[in-house]
Structure formats: C-alpha cells, structure tokens
Design a protein around this motif. Structure first.
Motif, short mmCIF file in Angstrom:
data_model
loop_
_atom_site.label_atom_id
_atom_site.label_comp_id
_atom_site.label_asym_id
_atom_site.label_seq_id
_atom_site.Cartn_x
_atom_site.Cartn_y
_atom_site.Cartn_z
N GLY A 167 47.70 -10.13 24.55
CA GLY A 167 47.15 -9.25 23.52
C GLY A 167 46.38 -8.07 24.11
O GLY A 167 45.99 -7.16 23.38
N ALA A 168 46.15 -8.08 25.44
CA ALA A 168 45.45 -6.96 26.07
C ALA A 168 46.45 -5.83 26.35
O ALA A 168 47.64 -6.09 26.56
CB ALA A 168 44.80 -7.41 27.38
N PRO A 169 45.99 -4.58 26.37
CA PRO A 169 46.91 -3.48 26.70
C PRO A 169 47.25 -3.47 28.18
O PRO A 169 46.51 -4.02 29.00
CB PRO A 169 46.11 -2.23 26.33
CG PRO A 169 44.68 -2.63 26.35
CD PRO A 169 44.64 -4.10 26.03
N TRP A 170 48.39 -2.86 28.51
CA TRP A 170 48.73 -2.55 29.91
C TRP A 170 48.44 -1.06 30.05
O TRP A 170 49.14 -0.23 29.47
CB TRP A 170 50.21 -2.87 30.17
CG TRP A 170 50.57 -2.64 31.60
CD1 TRP A 170 51.15 -1.54 32.14
CD2 TRP A 170 50.33 -3.54 32.69
NE1 TRP A 170 51.30 -1.70 33.50
CE2 TRP A 170 50.80 -2.91 33.85
CE3 TRP A 170 49.76 -4.82 32.79
CZ2 TRP A 170 50.71 -3.52 35.11
CZ3 TRP A 170 49.68 -5.41 34.04
CH2 TRP A 170 50.16 -4.77 35.18
N VAL A 171 47.38 -0.74 30.80
CA VAL A 171 46.87 0.63 30.67
C VAL A 171 46.32 1.17 31.99
O VAL A 171 45.61 0.47 32.71
CB VAL A 171 45.78 0.68 29.56
CG1 VAL A 171 44.67 -0.34 29.78
CG2 VAL A 171 45.20 2.08 29.39
N GLY A 172 46.68 2.39 32.28
CA GLY A 172 46.14 3.08 33.44
C GLY A 172 45.15 4.13 33.01
O GLY A 172 45.29 4.73 31.94
N ALA A 173 44.14 4.35 33.85
CA ALA A 173 43.18 5.44 33.61
C ALA A 173 43.57 6.63 34.49
O ALA A 173 44.43 6.52 35.36
CB ALA A 173 41.76 4.96 33.95
N ARG A 174 42.97 7.76 34.24
CA ARG A 174 43.11 8.97 35.05
C ARG A 174 44.59 9.29 35.30
O ARG A 174 45.39 9.27 34.38
CB ARG A 174 42.30 8.81 36.35
CG ARG A 174 40.89 8.27 36.05
CD ARG A 174 40.05 8.11 37.25
NE ARG A 174 39.55 9.41 37.68
CZ ARG A 174 39.29 9.71 38.92
NH1 ARG A 174 39.48 8.84 39.88
NH2 ARG A 174 38.82 10.89 39.23
N GLU A 175 44.99 9.56 36.55
CA GLU A 175 46.37 10.00 36.79
C GLU A 175 47.37 8.82 36.86
O GLU A 175 48.51 9.02 37.26
CB GLU A 175 46.45 10.86 38.06
CG GLU A 175 45.72 12.18 37.90
CD GLU A 175 45.88 13.12 39.07
OE1 GLU A 175 46.83 12.95 39.86
OE2 GLU A 175 45.04 14.03 39.19
N SER A 176 46.92 7.63 36.51
CA SER A 176 47.84 6.48 36.49
C SER A 176 48.46 6.27 35.12
O SER A 176 49.27 5.35 34.96
CB SER A 176 47.11 5.20 36.93
OG SER A 176 46.87 5.24 38.31
N GLY A 177 48.08 7.06 34.14
CA GLY A 177 48.70 6.82 32.84
C GLY A 177 48.26 7.82 31.80
O GLY A 177 47.28 8.54 31.97
N TYR A 178 49.04 7.82 30.73
CA TYR A 178 48.79 8.73 29.61
C TYR A 178 49.36 8.01 28.41
O TYR A 178 50.58 7.83 28.31
CB TYR A 178 49.53 10.04 29.89
CG TYR A 178 49.21 11.16 28.96
CD1 TYR A 178 48.19 12.06 29.24
CD2 TYR A 178 49.94 11.33 27.79
CE1 TYR A 178 47.90 13.10 28.39
CE2 TYR A 178 49.66 12.38 26.93
CZ TYR A 178 48.64 13.24 27.23
OH TYR A 178 48.37 14.28 26.38
N GLY A 179 48.48 7.53 27.52
CA GLY A 179 48.96 6.57 26.54
C GLY A 179 49.19 5.24 27.23
O GLY A 179 48.99 5.13 28.45
N TYR A 180 49.56 4.24 26.47
CA TYR A 180 49.79 2.92 27.08
C TYR A 180 50.61 2.06 26.15
O TYR A 180 50.88 2.44 25.01
CB TYR A 180 48.46 2.24 27.44
CG TYR A 180 47.48 2.11 26.31
CD1 TYR A 180 47.48 0.98 25.50
CD2 TYR A 180 46.56 3.12 26.03
CE1 TYR A 180 46.58 0.85 24.46
CE2 TYR A 180 45.66 3.01 24.98
CZ TYR A 180 45.66 1.88 24.20
OH TYR A 180 44.78 1.75 23.16
N HIS A 181 51.03 0.89 26.66
CA HIS A 181 51.83 -0.01 25.81
C HIS A 181 51.23 -1.41 25.82
O HIS A 181 50.24 -1.68 26.49
CB HIS A 181 53.30 -0.02 26.26
CG HIS A 181 53.53 -0.53 27.64
ND1 HIS A 181 53.33 -1.84 28.00
CD2 HIS A 181 53.93 0.09 28.78
CE1 HIS A 181 53.62 -2.00 29.27
NE2 HIS A 181 53.97 -0.84 29.78
#
Ligand code: NAD
Length: 452
Positions: free
Chosen positions: A418-432
């Motif tokens: 149930g947790a997001p798979w998410v990058g901050a800064r230049e590792s991601g933009y939006g998430y799934h």
C-alpha cells in the motif's frame, strides 16, 4: 520487417527475436488504441476489474517458464526471476486498492455537494527498462488499464521477449487494441512520446526521463517518471556491523547491482570502517558468479558489454583517484564484473556521483553522524536510502534528515503493502503504486451541485 534479436548476456546465444515496429506505424497504432479506449472505459471499474483479474492465474501458471526466459534474456538468477513473475500473480490486494483509489469520491460542505470522478487520460504510453522486465511492465500497465486507459507498451530493446510475455497474458483478456506492444529502441520511445498519447508512464534512466519530460512539455502531456538512483546507506556506530555488512552485500550485488535501489554508497564511522570493510569483503568473496540459469549462481552478468565497460570505467577512475580496491575490481571475462568492494571513495570520483548500476559496494569512512547525513544528501538523486543502527529512535531521526523518497531502517527501502514506489529530486517525477500512485493514471474530474 527487421527483427530485434535478444541475446543471452551469459553466453551470447540468441534467445529469440521480435519484429521491430517501424516508427511510421506508431501513429496508426495510437489511433487504434484511441478508438478502442472508449469502449474499454465504458465497461466501468467492475467490468474492467473482472477482465483484468483473470491475469493472476495465467501469470502464476507460467511463472517458471517466464522466469527461465527472464534469466536467459537478462542474466539474473533464475529463482529471482521466477520470484519476480510470481510477485505479479497475486492480484487480490492490488485490485482492491485500485477499486478504492478510483471509485468516485463524494465531498460536501454547507453550499456544495461534489463528486470527484477518476477518469482515464485516454492513451498511455508505458516505456520500460530491462532490469525487471516483467514486474515493471506490470506496475505501469496494470493500473493504467484499470483506470480505463488504452496502453501502448514499449519494452526495453534488451528484454523484448520477457515483456512480450506480459503483454501476451493480458492482451487476450481485453478488447482488441486495448493493449498493444511496440518493439524497438529509443527511436520508438521518442516517437511514442512525441505522438498523440495523453499519458507517459516511464521507468528508466534519469537522462531519458529528462528528455521525456522536455518532450512532454510541448503540449503538457501527463508524465509519471521513475528514474535512476545513487542510494546511500548510513551505518551508525551502534549498528550490528555483521548484519549491516550482510545487508550491504545483498543490496549492492542483487541482480548484479542492476537495481535502481541498489546500495551504491556506504558511510561508516571512522572507528568501525576497517572492521566493516573486512566483513563486507568476506561476504562479497563468498558470492558465486555465473550464468543466472545455474542453480547456485548468486551474481549474474551485466546486461551488455557496454554496461560492463561502464562499471569497469567507474572502478578504474576511482582507483586512479585514490580509492582502494579491497576485492574484485575486474572482469573474469564475458559480460561479468567480479563483485567489488572499494573503500576511501569520495564524491569527486565518478563512482561517488554517477549511477554505476553494477556489482560495486563503495565505502566512505565518516567522522560523525552529521557528516554521514551531509554526504548521503550530497547527490542530485533521491530514490532510496538505508540507515542501520541499534537505537531505533536515533535511526529514525537520521532517516528523517535524508532527502530520498523511500528509506529503510535495518531493512530494504520498499514500504509495506500500500506504500508508494517513489523517488525524490532527480530520481522521479510523479510515482506509482499506492492509492495516490494509482490516481496518477487518472484525471480527476469534479462535478458539483448546490447542497440543497
Ligand atoms: P533507459 O533510460 O536507457 O531505457 C528505458 C526505456 O526507455 C527503454 O525502453 C528505452 O528504449 C527507452 N528510451 C531510451 N531513451 C528514450 C527517450 N529519449 N525517449 C523515450 N524512450 C527512451 O534505461 P535502462 O538502461 O533500460 O534501465 C536502467 C535505468 O532505469 C537505470 O537508471 C535504473 O536506475 C532505472 N530504473 C529505475 C527504476 C525506478 O523504479 N525508479 C526501476 C528500474 C530501473
């Protein structure tokens, strides 16, 4: 038609081939997807869920066969590849989570009653990498379809067969043209991104992500980008050193280091660094390197000879600038890189800054906890990070100071179900993934009436 050949990185043998999609056919594929999308959307959440839920048994039934294919096509140990496929087969939690995320939301105040609908964007281009060629396709394609989008899937040119296997399971369950596959390399990816699609769901390198975001800006297409990393691990002075070294070896060498959340930088207190490096080197030397298809292999080959050369160049640059090669540091031949431990790595070295994506663990001794946090945050990336320590509250305080999207304390970075798979800064933009992640595959549409 020209074929795209897929080679086993362990042997160089041909695994199979697919037809490359000519770039000038892509607009017509998208037009077909757009024509199919309205009827797919009209099935509603329950209708789409009923069709998609049938994928679970089909994935489970083929897990061994597809896992073997993945192992041959990209080199990871076969049992890990089978686990990758099996992990996509249990759909019960995902389906319930998607239903919850995308069911209309009712809101009201004194004057207004509103319903928020989570409508499809239209046509989604899903562009995927080679390192988890089945699971990443699933993470992007399944929620995009569930939300009522039609999807054009563009697999990595290095693993077309493994990702084709995913499409072969899903597409027959759906109305024609709802899920199509486009094969090729970055030319096909670039064409898709520049074409008449409404949403781009991408997992891959930071460089390609930057290009995609720039291209999407031309007409403000929606984009979900999961990108590269340079994950740090901080070992605190009260950590169980042996456990920390075991974890570092697993997290740096899993999938031969070809994981976006591989541990690439390790910060250890000065006084403990020698002992930690000894323990890590011991773990590293015990690893069995070989073809993923062999049962006892723990570390497979690099995906390509270019990737092997990239990793070796990082190691050589570090050694030339004063890093010590504790173990490994070379190639035993073929696409392989010997699992490597470097110490005295600094951020001036290429390996201290750029994503390596290979089996190299880099240790940097630090004078204090503050230094460890400063060094860990000294990167434009921000995907994952790990803290190892005996005092949970202290480790939690350190974790809260790290600028990553996912942080594990005494464990890997991935969150609870149930947790997001998410990058901050230049590792991601939006998430799934997660309720909020699923909603990024949908367009919120608010319809309001007077309250009374
Ligand atoms: P890549 O960026 O080279 O390619 C990924 C996909 O994009 C491929 O299908 C490729 O053909 C296509 N592509 C390349 N350039 C493109 C462009 N300009 N426009 C459109 N499409 C383009 O990445 P890769 O080598 O396949 O995968 C490794 C990278 O992926 C690493 O940086 C890794 O960290 C990252 N990754 C991130 C995550 C995550 O969840 N954050 C997960 C896995 C991999």
């Amino acid at each position: 038609m020209t074929s795209l050949k897929s080679f086993d990185p362990a042997t160089g043998d041909l695994v199979g081939d697919v037809e490359i999609t000519p770039v000038d056919e892509i607009p017509e594929r998208i037009a077909r997807a757009r024509a199919a999308q309205a009827a797919w959307d009209a099935l509603g959440i329950d209708g789409r869920a009923a069709k998609l839920s049938r994928a679970g048994d089909a994935i489970a039934a083929r897990a061994e066969e597809i896992g073997t294919l993945i192992s041959k096509e990209m080199g990871k140990p076969r049992r890990e590849a089978i686990r990758e496929v099996r992990g996509c087969a249990d759909l019960s939690f995902l389906l319930a989570e998607l239903k919850d995320a995308l069911a209309p939301t009712e809101l009201y105040d004194d004057q207004t009653r509103s319903t928020v609908y989570w409508d499809p964007h239209g046509v989604c281009a899903a562009i995927t990498p080679w390192n988890f060629p089945f699971a990443i396709a699933h993470w992007l394609v399944f929620p995009a379809l569930f939300a009522g989008n039609a999807v054009i899937l563009k697999p990595s040119e290095h693993t077309p067969l493994s990702t084709q296997a995913y499409a072969d399971i899903l597409a027959p369950l759906l109305p024609p043209d709802t899920l199509q596959i486009v094969h090729g390399a970055d030319a096909q990816g670039r064409t898709l991104v520049a074409s008449d699609v409404d949403l781009i769901a991408f997992t891959g390198s930071r460089e390609a992500g930057k290009h995609i975001l720039a291209a999407a800006s031309a007409n403000l297409k929606r984009a979900i980008l999961e990108l590269g990393g340079k994950d740090p691990m901080i070992v605190l002075d009260d950590a169980d050193l042996r456990e920390a070294a075991r974890f570092a070896a697993r997290s740096s060498f899993r999938n031969a280091g070809q994981v976006c959340v591989s541990t690439e930088r390790i910060y250890v207190p000065d006084a403990l660094a020698d002992r930690f490096v000894d323990l890590l080197a011991e773990e590293t030397r015990s690893l069995k390197v070989g073809p993923g298809i062999d049962d006892d292999t723990q570390v497979g080959p690099m995906i390509t000879d270019a990737q092997r050369d990239h990793v070796l160049a990082h190691i050589r640059d570090a050694a030339a600038r004063g890093a010590k090669v504790v173990t490994g540091g070379d190639s035993p031949g073929g696409h392989y890189v010997t699992p490597t431990v470097l110490t005295n790595v600094t951020s001036e070295m290429t390996i201290g800054r750029d994503e390596t994506f290979g089996p190299v663990a880099c240790v940097t001794p630090v004078a204090s906890e503050d230094d460890a946090v400063r060094e860990a945050n000294d990167s434009p990336f921000g995907l994952g990070a790990v803290v190892f320590g005996g005092d949970r509250e202290r480790a939690q305080r350190v974790a809260r100071r790290l600028r990553a999207g996912m942080i594990g304390i005494n464990r890997p970075v991935s969150g609870a179900r149930g947790a997001p798979w998410v990058g901050a800064r230049e590792s991601g933009y939006g998430y799934h993934s997660s309720r909020d992640g699923h909603r990024q595959f949908a367009q919120p549409r608010v319809i309001s009436t007077p309250a009374s």
